[in-house]
Design a protein around this motif. Structure first.
Motif, PDB file in Angstrom:
ATOM      1  N   VAL A  40      -5.600   5.314   5.525  1.00 55.03           N
ATOM      2  CA  VAL A  40      -5.247   5.344   4.103  1.00 55.03           C
ATOM      3  C   VAL A  40      -3.733   5.243   3.937  1.00 55.03           C
ATOM      4  CG1 VAL A  40      -5.232   6.770   2.012  1.00 55.03           C
ATOM      5  CG2 VAL A  40      -7.307   6.604   3.389  1.00 55.03           C
ATOM      6  N   LEU A  41      -2.986   5.995   4.725  1.00 55.16           N
ATOM      7  CA  LEU A  41      -1.526   5.972   4.614  1.00 55.16           C
ATOM      8  C   LEU A  41      -0.970   4.591   4.928  1.00 55.16           C
ATOM      9  CD1 LEU A  41      -0.694   9.405   6.290  1.00 55.16           C
ATOM     10  CD2 LEU A  41      -0.903   8.891   3.849  1.00 55.16           C
ATOM     11  N   GLU A  42      -1.520   3.935   5.961  1.00 59.52           N
ATOM     12  CA  GLU A  42      -1.078   2.583   6.287  1.00 59.52           C
ATOM     13  C   GLU A  42      -1.381   1.627   5.140  1.00 59.52           C
ATOM     14  OE1 GLU A  42      -2.962   1.849  10.086  1.00 59.52           O
ATOM     15  OE2 GLU A  42      -1.109   2.378  11.137  1.00 59.52           O
ATOM     16  N   ALA A  43      -2.558   1.768   4.521  1.00 62.09           N
ATOM     17  CA  ALA A  43      -2.921   0.899   3.397  1.00 62.09           C
ATOM     18  C   ALA A  43      -1.959   1.099   2.234  1.00 62.09           C
ATOM     19  CB  ALA A  43      -4.364   1.171   2.966  1.00 62.09           C
ATOM     20  N   VAL A  44      -1.605   2.340   1.944  1.00 63.55           N
ATOM     21  CA  VAL A  44      -0.674   2.621   0.850  1.00 63.55           C
ATOM     22  C   VAL A  44       0.701   2.052   1.180  1.00 63.55           C
ATOM     23  CG1 VAL A  44       0.550   4.466  -0.396  1.00 63.55           C
ATOM     24  CG2 VAL A  44      -1.930   4.639  -0.007  1.00 63.55           C
ATOM     25  N   VAL A  53      -6.199   3.371  -5.701  1.00 60.39           N
ATOM     26  CA  VAL A  53      -7.432   3.400  -4.917  1.00 60.39           C
ATOM     27  C   VAL A  53      -7.950   1.991  -4.672  1.00 60.39           C
ATOM     28  CG1 VAL A  53      -9.832   4.177  -4.876  1.00 60.39           C
ATOM     29  CG2 VAL A  53      -8.045   5.741  -5.633  1.00 60.39           C
ATOM     30  N   GLY A  54      -7.819   1.114  -5.645  1.00 55.73           N
ATOM     31  CA  GLY A  54      -8.255  -0.276  -5.470  1.00 55.73           C
ATOM     32  C   GLY A  54      -7.493  -0.980  -4.358  1.00 55.73           C
ATOM     33  N   THR A  55      -6.205  -0.684  -4.255  1.00 51.14           N
ATOM     34  CA  THR A  55      -5.383  -1.245  -3.181  1.00 51.14           C
ATOM     35  C   THR A  55      -5.901  -0.778  -1.827  1.00 51.14           C
ATOM     36  OG1 THR A  55      -3.454  -1.126  -4.636  1.00 51.14           O
ATOM     37  CG2 THR A  55      -3.026  -1.427  -2.291  1.00 51.14           C
ATOM     38  N   VAL A  56      -6.172   0.514  -1.710  1.00 47.65           N
ATOM     39  CA  VAL A  56      -6.692   1.072  -0.467  1.00 47.65           C
ATOM     40  C   VAL A  56      -8.036   0.441  -0.134  1.00 47.65           C
ATOM     41  CG1 VAL A  56      -7.484   3.182   0.683  1.00 47.65           C
ATOM     42  CG2 VAL A  56      -5.398   3.220  -0.712  1.00 47.65           C
ATOM     43  N   ALA A  57      -8.910   0.310  -1.127  1.00 45.84           N
ATOM     44  CA  ALA A  57     -10.226  -0.298  -0.911  1.00 45.84           C
ATOM     45  C   ALA A  57     -10.072  -1.716  -0.374  1.00 45.84           C
ATOM     46  CB  ALA A  57     -11.031  -0.302  -2.216  1.00 45.84           C
ATOM     47  N   HIS A  58      -9.186  -2.495  -0.993  1.00 41.16           N
ATOM     48  CA  HIS A  58      -8.966  -3.876  -0.550  1.00 41.16           C
ATOM     49  C   HIS A  58      -8.404  -3.924   0.871  1.00 41.16           C
ATOM     50  CE1 HIS A  58      -8.026  -8.118  -0.730  1.00 41.16           C
ATOM     51  NE2 HIS A  58      -6.795  -7.822  -0.343  1.00 41.16           N
ATOM     52  N   GLN A  59      -7.369  -3.128   1.135  1.00 42.14           N
ATOM     53  CA  GLN A  59      -6.734  -3.133   2.453  1.00 42.14           C
ATOM     54  C   GLN A  59      -7.700  -2.738   3.570  1.00 42.14           C
ATOM     55  OE1 GLN A  59      -3.532  -3.723   3.760  1.00 42.14           O
ATOM     56  NE2 GLN A  59      -3.033  -4.700   1.822  1.00 42.14           N
ATOM     57  N   LEU A  60      -8.592  -1.794   3.284  1.00 43.85           N
ATOM     58  CA  LEU A  60      -9.500  -1.289   4.315  1.00 43.85           C
ATOM     59  C   LEU A  60     -10.864  -1.965   4.302  1.00 43.85           C
ATOM     60  CD1 LEU A  60      -8.702   2.540   4.180  1.00 43.85           C
ATOM     61  CD2 LEU A  60      -7.696   0.766   5.633  1.00 43.85           C
ATOM     62  N   SER A  65     -15.728   3.461  -4.173  1.00 47.18           N
ATOM     63  CA  SER A  65     -16.109   4.872  -4.013  1.00 47.18           C
ATOM     64  C   SER A  65     -15.745   5.392  -2.615  1.00 47.18           C
ATOM     65  CB  SER A  65     -17.596   5.079  -4.305  1.00 47.18           C
ATOM     66  OG  SER A  65     -18.395   4.397  -3.367  1.00 47.18           O
ATOM     67  N   GLY A  66     -15.913   4.581  -1.594  1.00 45.96           N
ATOM     68  CA  GLY A  66     -15.524   5.002  -0.240  1.00 45.96           C
ATOM     69  C   GLY A  66     -14.024   5.214  -0.129  1.00 45.96           C
ATOM     70  N   ALA A  67     -13.261   4.287  -0.709  1.00 41.30           N
ATOM     71  CA  ALA A  67     -11.804   4.422  -0.692  1.00 41.30           C
ATOM     72  C   ALA A  67     -11.373   5.634  -1.505  1.00 41.30           C
ATOM     73  CB  ALA A  67     -11.152   3.155  -1.237  1.00 41.30           C
ATOM     74  N   SER A  68     -12.038   5.866  -2.613  1.00 43.14           N
ATOM     75  CA  SER A  68     -11.706   7.013  -3.461  1.00 43.14           C
ATOM     76  C   SER A  68     -11.905   8.324  -2.710  1.00 43.14           C
ATOM     77  CB  SER A  68     -12.565   6.987  -4.731  1.00 43.14           C
ATOM     78  OG  SER A  68     -12.260   8.082  -5.548  1.00 43.14           O
ATOM     79  N   MET A  70     -11.786   8.736   0.571  1.00 43.88           N
ATOM     80  CA  MET A  70     -10.756   8.842   1.603  1.00 43.88           C
ATOM     81  C   MET A  70      -9.405   9.229   1.010  1.00 43.88           C
ATOM     82  SD  MET A  70     -11.839   5.657   4.065  1.00 43.88           S
ATOM     83  CE  MET A  70     -10.510   5.879   5.253  1.00 43.88           C
ATOM     84  N   VAL A  71      -9.074   8.663  -0.148  1.00 44.64           N
ATOM     85  CA  VAL A  71      -7.818   9.001  -0.822  1.00 44.64           C
ATOM     86  C   VAL A  71      -7.834  10.466  -1.237  1.00 44.64           C
ATOM     87  CG1 VAL A  71      -6.482   8.634  -2.947  1.00 44.64           C
ATOM     88  CG2 VAL A  71      -7.214   6.673  -1.560  1.00 44.64           C
ATOM     89  N   LYS A  72      -8.951  10.903  -1.795  1.00 43.88           N
ATOM     90  CA  LYS A  72      -9.070  12.301  -2.233  1.00 43.88           C
ATOM     91  C   LYS A  72      -8.838  13.254  -1.058  1.00 43.88           C
ATOM     92  CE  LYS A  72     -12.337  15.450  -4.447  1.00 43.88           C
ATOM     93  NZ  LYS A  72     -13.675  15.601  -5.023  1.00 43.88           N
ATOM     94  N   GLU A  73      -9.388  12.923   0.105  1.00 46.12           N
ATOM     95  CA  GLU A  73      -9.209  13.769   1.286  1.00 46.12           C
ATOM     96  C   GLU A  73      -7.757  13.754   1.768  1.00 46.12           C
ATOM     97  OE1 GLU A  73     -12.176  12.446   4.077  1.00 46.12           O
ATOM     98  OE2 GLU A  73     -13.818  13.159   2.815  1.00 46.12           O
ATOM     99  N   ALA A  74      -7.110  12.591   1.710  1.00 39.56           N
ATOM    100  CA  ALA A  74      -5.704  12.510   2.122  1.00 39.56           C
ATOM    101  C   ALA A  74      -4.809  13.286   1.157  1.00 39.56           C
ATOM    102  CB  ALA A  74      -5.265  11.053   2.223  1.00 39.56           C
ATOM    103  N   VAL A  75      -5.145  13.265  -0.136  1.00 42.87           N
ATOM    104  CA  VAL A  75      -4.404  14.055  -1.127  1.00 42.87           C
ATOM    105  C   VAL A  75      -4.605  15.541  -0.848  1.00 42.87           C
ATOM    106  CG1 VAL A  75      -4.298  14.701  -3.577  1.00 42.87           C
ATOM    107  CG2 VAL A  75      -4.389  12.273  -2.918  1.00 42.87           C
TER     108      VAL A  75
END
Length: 143
Positions: A40-44, A53-60, A65-68, A70-75
């Motif tokens: 997630v950090l690399e994607a950001v 979250v859309g950026t993270v979803a695209h990058q990964l 919902s899956g990216a969301s 993962m972002v929530k957990e990283a936050v």
């Protein structure tokens, strides 16, 4: 090229992908902790700015919902913060925290160490050339 050519990069690339997809996450988790946070950090960071979250979803290559999740957990782990986007006040932008920057720096150091170990028997010009080609390939595909 025939199947026996050492320069047959396609099959070699996919052998490496298969090899690392089965091994790297376990090894990295033991050394770094939560590997999905690093992803997630690399994607950001790769977004070059106003990531969401859309950026993270695209990058990964994930659904929203899956990216969301993962972002929530990283936050929650303190590696990211959500802020109001500078470009669109209706959007939440993601920014690395000091903890996130430290984890990403540790991950990059670990990645360099693995590369050095894997190419330890190579001479320096070959290592540099291969590293340059890997970087070029990653940039060309937007990775």
């Amino acid at each position: 090229m025939n199947d026996d050519s050492p320069a047959d990069g396609g099959p070699a690339l996919f052998r490496l992908v298969r090899f690392w997809s089965r091994r790297w996450a376990g090894q990295a988790a033991g050394d770094l902790g939560q590997v999905q946070h690093v992803l997630v950090l690399e994607a950001v960071q790769c977004s070059g700015g106003d990531a969401d979250v859309g950026t993270v979803a695209h990058q990964l290559g994930l659904d929203h919902s899956g990216a969301s999740r993962m972002v929530k957990e990283a936050v929650a782990a303190g590696h990211l913060v959500r802020e109001t986007s500078e470009h669109d006040r209706r959007r939440a932008a993601l920014r690395l925290t000091d903890s996130g920057n430290a984890l990403l720096a540790a991950a990059r150091q670990w990645q360099r160490h693995v590369f050095d170990d894997l190419t330890a028997s190579w001479d320096e010009p070959d290592r540099e050339r291969f590293g340059t080609y890997l970087s070029r390939l990653a940039d060309d595909v937007g990775a």
